[in-house]
Design a protein around this motif. Structure first.
Motif, PDB file in Angstrom:
ATOM      1  N   LEU A 105     -10.173  -4.551  -4.041  1.00  0.00           N
ATOM      2  CA  LEU A 105      -9.161  -3.569  -4.445  1.00  0.00           C
ATOM      3  C   LEU A 105      -8.082  -4.208  -5.312  1.00  0.00           C
ATOM      4  CD1 LEU A 105      -8.705  -1.578  -1.113  1.00  0.00           C
ATOM      5  CD2 LEU A 105      -9.731  -0.737  -3.239  1.00  0.00           C
ATOM      6  N   TRP A 106      -7.620  -5.396  -4.934  1.00  0.00           N
ATOM      7  CA  TRP A 106      -6.583  -6.062  -5.733  1.00  0.00           C
ATOM      8  C   TRP A 106      -7.128  -6.503  -7.092  1.00  0.00           C
ATOM      9  CZ3 TRP A 106      -1.606  -5.795  -5.249  1.00  0.00           C
ATOM     10  CH2 TRP A 106      -1.037  -5.536  -4.016  1.00  0.00           C
ATOM     11  N   TYR A 109      -7.075  -3.486  -9.192  1.00  0.00           N
ATOM     12  CA  TYR A 109      -5.676  -3.162  -9.536  1.00  0.00           C
ATOM     13  C   TYR A 109      -5.175  -4.042 -10.680  1.00  0.00           C
ATOM     14  CZ  TYR A 109      -0.604  -3.109  -8.959  1.00  0.00           C
ATOM     15  OH  TYR A 109       0.736  -3.042  -9.175  1.00  0.00           O
ATOM     16  N   HIS A 110      -5.416  -5.356 -10.591  1.00  0.00           N
ATOM     17  CA  HIS A 110      -4.957  -6.260 -11.646  1.00  0.00           C
ATOM     18  C   HIS A 110      -5.713  -6.020 -12.953  1.00  0.00           C
ATOM     19  CE1 HIS A 110      -2.279  -8.377  -9.035  1.00  0.00           C
ATOM     20  NE2 HIS A 110      -3.243  -8.811  -8.225  1.00  0.00           N
ATOM     21  N   GLN A 112      -6.859  -3.116 -14.032  1.00  0.00           N
ATOM     22  CA  GLN A 112      -6.275  -1.926 -14.653  1.00  0.00           C
ATOM     23  C   GLN A 112      -4.923  -2.237 -15.286  1.00  0.00           C
ATOM     24  OE1 GLN A 112      -6.150   1.149 -11.720  1.00  0.00           O
ATOM     25  NE2 GLN A 112      -8.364   1.469 -11.689  1.00  0.00           N
ATOM     26  N   ASN A 113      -4.112  -3.029 -14.582  1.00  0.00           N
ATOM     27  CA  ASN A 113      -2.807  -3.397 -15.137  1.00  0.00           C
ATOM     28  C   ASN A 113      -2.955  -4.198 -16.424  1.00  0.00           C
ATOM     29  OD1 ASN A 113      -1.411  -2.095 -13.196  1.00  0.00           O
ATOM     30  ND2 ASN A 113      -0.931  -3.904 -11.989  1.00  0.00           N
ATOM     31  N   CYS A 201       1.053   6.129 -11.525  1.00  0.00           N
ATOM     32  CA  CYS A 201      -0.282   5.670 -11.119  1.00  0.00           C
ATOM     33  C   CYS A 201      -0.194   4.410 -10.267  1.00  0.00           C
ATOM     34  CB  CYS A 201      -1.151   5.425 -12.361  1.00  0.00           C
ATOM     35  SG  CYS A 201      -1.589   6.926 -13.261  1.00  0.00           S
ATOM     36  N   ILE A 202       0.712   3.497 -10.637  1.00  0.00           N
ATOM     37  CA  ILE A 202       0.868   2.248  -9.868  1.00  0.00           C
ATOM     38  C   ILE A 202       1.357   2.559  -8.455  1.00  0.00           C
ATOM     39  CG2 ILE A 202       2.203   0.121  -9.710  1.00  0.00           C
ATOM     40  CD1 ILE A 202       2.106  -0.037 -12.756  1.00  0.00           C
ATOM     41  N   SER A 205      -1.425   4.000  -6.514  1.00  0.00           N
ATOM     42  CA  SER A 205      -2.400   2.963  -6.147  1.00  0.00           C
ATOM     43  C   SER A 205      -1.913   2.172  -4.938  1.00  0.00           C
ATOM     44  CB  SER A 205      -2.634   2.033  -7.338  1.00  0.00           C
ATOM     45  OG  SER A 205      -3.172   2.734  -8.442  1.00  0.00           O
ATOM     46  N   GLN A 206      -0.623   1.848  -4.901  1.00  0.00           N
ATOM     47  CA  GLN A 206      -0.084   1.131  -3.755  1.00  0.00           C
ATOM     48  C   GLN A 206      -0.230   1.958  -2.475  1.00  0.00           C
ATOM     49  OE1 GLN A 206       3.936   0.253  -4.883  1.00  0.00           O
ATOM     50  NE2 GLN A 206       3.379  -1.482  -6.162  1.00  0.00           N
ATOM     51  N   ASP A 208      -2.466   4.298  -1.896  1.00  0.00           N
ATOM     52  CA  ASP A 208      -3.880   4.376  -1.544  1.00  0.00           C
ATOM     53  C   ASP A 208      -4.354   3.098  -0.864  1.00  0.00           C
ATOM     54  OD1 ASP A 208      -3.936   6.883  -2.627  1.00  0.00           O
ATOM     55  OD2 ASP A 208      -4.769   6.249  -4.563  1.00  0.00           O
ATOM     56  N   ILE A 209      -3.865   1.946  -1.346  1.00  0.00           N
ATOM     57  CA  ILE A 209      -4.281   0.670  -0.741  1.00  0.00           C
ATOM     58  C   ILE A 209      -3.829   0.608   0.711  1.00  0.00           C
ATOM     59  CG2 ILE A 209      -3.864  -1.818  -0.791  1.00  0.00           C
ATOM     60  CD1 ILE A 209      -3.834  -1.634  -3.837  1.00  0.00           C
TER      61      ILE A 209
END
Length: 262
Positions: A105-106, A109-110, A112-113, A201-202, A205-206, A208-209
């Motif tokens: 997941l991380w 996330y990274h 996408q960023n 979105c960020i 995402s946090q 959701d995690i």
């Protein structure tokens, strides 16, 4: 892991703690990123333990980084407490499967960023290019205005048709400049809207995690309870088999005694 001395200890004990503290490796003094959790926050009031470096009461935190996401820990509550590291983990390390899920997941996330950052950089380059073109056109427009002024000074007798052509050229430049300015404003507004959307979105995402982490923990607890029930059933079956085996053994002993008597 740094210790937490009691405030009633003597100065000799403090010197001993400081000596132990100075010999530790710096890799232990990295506090992970945290997330606000109303169920576990604030200062530790259950004991009078304090940070060795700052002599301040400890705080409650929830990690939000890597494979430790969602784990609760005790850390320094001062602003520069990041140098004190994790002073005490409240939760044990997550199962390996959950750690792999968190790592995946991380990584997503990274990734996408990184893509968003690259898109933003390309957009900023394009906006800078438009600003440069706009400045260039503005300089051309100023030069043209100067040339037209000189033309009016030296050619007062120019025909009206030529004057109309010159005015038309000026008007065209003005219109082009206006269009470029409007386009630049629209681009800037779109950039602001895009950044706001990415921020939402960020944050989503946090959230959701955290939700997925808690869901995975609940599933692991359910599987653990199920295994306990299966273990109890198996123990009961084994006990019944042993009980039946003892009964058969007694019957065989009686038959053997009758045969020996005959």
């Amino acid at each position: 892991m740094p210790s937490w001395p009691n405030s009633k200890e003597t100065s000799d004990d403090d010197d001993e703690f400081m000596s132990e503290f100075s010999s530790m490796q710096m890799e232990y003094f990295q506090t992970p990123e945290t997330v606000i959790d109303p169920s576990f926050c604030g200062l530790v009031i259950e004991s009078d333990r304090r940070c060795i470096l700052h002599r301040q009461r400890a705080g409650k935190f929830v990690a939000f980084e890597g494979t430790d996401t969602g784990r609760r820990f005790i850390g320094c509550a001062t602003e520069d407490g990041v140098n004190c590291g994790v002073l005490e983990w409240v939760d044990a390390p997550w199962p390996v499967i959950l750690q792999r899920c968190l790592t995946k997941l991380w990584d997503m996330y990274h990734e996408q960023n990184l893509g968003r950052a690259q898109d933003n950089e390309a957009h900023r380059t394009e906006v800078a290019k438009l600003h440069k073109e706009l400045d260039y056109l503005a300089n051309q427009y100023s030069q043209l205005v100067d040339d037209v002024s000189k033309l009016f000074d030296y050619q007062d007798g120019i025909k009206s048709h030529d004057m109309d052509c010159t005015s038309q050229a000026i008007n065209e430049l003005k219109e082009k400049k206006r269009r470029l300015e409007e386009q630049a404003k629209i681009e800037l507004q779109m950039e602001k809207l895009k950044l706001k959307k990415e921020q939402r979105c960020i944050l989503q995402s946090q959230a959701d995690i955290i939700q997925n982490t808690r869901k995975a923990m609940k599933e692991i607890e359910v599987d653990r309870d199920h295994l306990k029930e299966e273990k109890k059933k198996l123990e009961n079956v084994i006990a019944e088999l042993l009980k039946v085996g003892h009964g058969c053994k007694e019957k065989l002993d009686k038959i053997k005694e009758v045969v020996m008597e005959e």
